[in-house]
Design a protein around this motif. Structure first.
Motif, short mmCIF file in Angstrom:
data_model
loop_
_atom_site.label_atom_id
_atom_site.label_comp_id
_atom_site.label_asym_id
_atom_site.label_seq_id
_atom_site.Cartn_x
_atom_site.Cartn_y
_atom_site.Cartn_z
N MET A 188 35.19 -4.16 95.28
CA MET A 188 36.53 -4.18 95.89
C MET A 188 36.95 -2.80 96.41
N THR A 189 35.98 -1.98 96.77
CA THR A 189 36.24 -0.58 97.09
C THR A 189 37.35 -0.37 98.14
N GLU A 245 39.68 -2.42 99.23
CA GLU A 245 41.00 -2.90 98.80
C GLU A 245 41.58 -1.98 97.73
N LEU A 246 40.73 -1.48 96.83
CA LEU A 246 41.21 -0.52 95.83
C LEU A 246 41.76 0.72 96.51
N VAL A 281 45.33 -0.04 97.91
CA VAL A 281 46.44 -0.12 96.95
C VAL A 281 46.66 1.20 96.22
N VAL A 282 45.59 1.92 95.95
CA VAL A 282 45.75 3.21 95.26
C VAL A 282 46.50 4.20 96.15
N ARG A 302 48.46 3.50 98.64
CA ARG A 302 49.76 3.02 99.14
C ARG A 302 50.75 2.77 98.00
N ASP A 303 50.26 2.25 96.85
CA ASP A 303 51.19 1.71 95.85
C ASP A 303 51.18 2.43 94.51
N THR A 304 50.44 3.52 94.35
CA THR A 304 50.44 4.22 93.07
C THR A 304 51.08 5.59 93.24
N ILE A 305 51.11 6.33 92.14
CA ILE A 305 51.67 7.68 92.17
C ILE A 305 50.93 8.57 93.17
N LEU A 306 49.68 8.21 93.53
CA LEU A 306 48.92 9.02 94.48
C LEU A 306 49.43 8.87 95.90
N ALA A 355 38.74 6.63 87.05
CA ALA A 355 40.20 6.53 86.92
C ALA A 355 40.81 7.89 86.58
N LEU A 381 40.64 10.03 89.92
CA LEU A 381 41.77 9.66 90.78
C LEU A 381 43.03 10.42 90.35
N PHE A 382 43.31 10.44 89.04
CA PHE A 382 44.53 11.11 88.59
C PHE A 382 44.48 12.62 88.87
N ARG A 392 46.37 14.02 91.80
CA ARG A 392 47.77 14.41 91.60
C ARG A 392 47.87 15.73 90.84
#
Lengths: 304, 304
Positions: free
Chosen positions: A167-168, A170-171, A174-175, A177-181, A212, A215-216, A219
């Motif tokens: 699901m690369t 799509e991930l 959403v990462v 667009r929709d997360t703290i990133l 994961a 990714l953080f 930030r």
């Protein structure tokens, strides 16, 4: 050179592409829109198709071959799946006629891996494989088709033996667009930060379990050290792609090149990533591959 | 037993919790709301705090100690970070007074790992550590604090040596809500499908690189074999947690138990996951830990 002899359509979840094709593979006309399966399921598939045929002045007698999500359960008609191990010729035999239409319209089936331990499905990518490899490609192939749902496929002698969907894409969406990133990537321009991307691929490829956390760090790095939105975006992208490559390349026999079927930005990114890992590559354009696959299907259906 | 002697507040990104505390750690009153940093940054931090103090009839003289995102750049006042290696006592020394307030209000700092190769930050979890381990816990500890942004922390003798944040909880939210898997989990009830969860943890723990594929299998499995929304939700959750554990447990010295600081559903899930991997565990309630940490801070600030 005579005129168009059939219509080829790649009908995905969120996109629609149509080509007016000559018998020898010539392209006489082309249409693109965002009337994918999701939209057409509401407005009707037949009117969407007809509007694009009208726009190109296509003759009422021209037959149409379609691949992709138009054959899904939520699509125009459900065309089912050919099960693995699936020779690509079975795709052609599995085309389903859309009944009650004024012209001959066929939709190709997908491929299913009915393995309870590793179930998987594809719909549309089987046609890319057909176009990129042909019906009887000898020997082994490992194919990577990046996208919203990236596919890694192992074939032998034209038969799809196993495949896996990641699901690369799509991930990434959403990462970013929709997360703290989303704050970290805000305002990123189109330019690719190849250094940040390459580093992120290498890190996630080396220790995919850290994804994961990597990714953080996008930030944390901006908070503590600053950095551009481009670098942040490419680090997210490289992290997700690096982890995918760690799994996809585990299927690779030593020295086998990877066949990369992709277009545009994705082709560029995966090429940088795979070359960074010193993997030999065959690169093919995804749009050309799907058109060729549909041409092969048309020839098999109407020229016999 | 005398009355309340101070107020303890855990002020997160999206949540606010306040306790009216006695000198001996007794709880005289409690408030909870969703007026986290994000909301309070718009409406004002002082009015939010005062409204909850009024609701409990707190005396105007009571001092307040706060941990969490209220000390972030976008918070009430920025309290900065203590850098690693960070002894937990430095957190207490780093409390910052909010000036211009009618009462004594202090906000605790976070911890930063200013390592360019692995930058990381925490804000709030340092107070959980303080409450769970105390100031001078001897020896090594490996602490897991699950959440929107899970933290894995290695301490020695009360000093935070290294830590890593995993976006596990936030990834779960966006994957279950905003991707194609939202269809698979629609209508899931509260009950935990422990079998599906345990299996997903084991698979992702064994091959974390497959995570993005294991997620897509949730959809493929439902398409080809059916299955409940609960099983789908727990498979997503188990996949993301399994990959996190593969990285987090790599930091573990042989036989060292993991200290799990968590509450409710997350405590249950991580306990199932870690016990499934035969990892010895100390489990502590997160809410009790943060309250104890704030009590320790209050004692250090006002009882000296």
């Amino acid at each position: 050179m005579s005129g168009p002899s059939y219509v080829a359509v790649d009908w995905g979840t969120s996109s629609f592409r149509l080509w007016l094709m000559g018998a020898g593979g010539e392209v006489f006309g082309e249409r693109r829109s965002d009337e994918g399966m999701t939209g057409a399921a509401r407005t009707g598939f037949a009117p969407v198709l007809q509007s694009h045929l009208n726009a190109l002045g296509a003759a009422a007698s021209l037959p149409v071959v379609i691949c992709g999500m138009a054959g899904a359960r939520q699509g125009w008609i459900e065309t089912g799946y050919v099960d693995t191990p699936a020779h690509l010729s079975e795709i052609l035999k599995g085309a389903v006629v859309v009944s009650g239409q004024p012209r001959d319209i066929r939709i190709l089936p997908g491929i299913a891996q009915r393995d309870a331990a590793a179930p998987d499905v594809m719909r549309g990518e089987e046609t890319l494989l057909l176009g990129a490899l042909g019906l009887d490609a000898p020997g082994e192939a490992l194919v990577c088709m990046p996208g919203t749902h990236s596919k890694w496929v192992r074939l032998r002698g034209g038969t799809v033996e196993r495949f896996a969907t990641f699901m690369t894409g799509e991930l990434f969406s959403v990462v970013a667009r929709d997360t703290i990133l989303s704050h970290a990537v805000a305002g990123a321009e189109e330019a690719v930060d190849a250094d940040a991307f390459r580093l992120a691929v290498a890190e996630a490829f080396a220790v995919p379990a850290l994804s994961a956390n990597l990714l953080f760090r996008v930030r944390s790095r901006q908070l503590l050290f600053g950095g551009s939105a481009q670098a942040a975006r490419e680090t997210i992208s490289g992290t997700l792609i690096g982890a995918e490559l760690a799994a996809g390349l585990a299927e690779r026999e030593r020295a086998t090149p990877v066949t990369l079927i992709a277009s545009g930005r994705l082709q560029r990114l995966y090429q940088i990533a795979l070359e960074g890992l010193s993997i030999p590559l065959n690169v093919m354009d995804a749009e050309e591959a799907v058109r060729r696959g549909l041409a092969g299907a048309a020839a098999a259906i109407w020229n016999n």
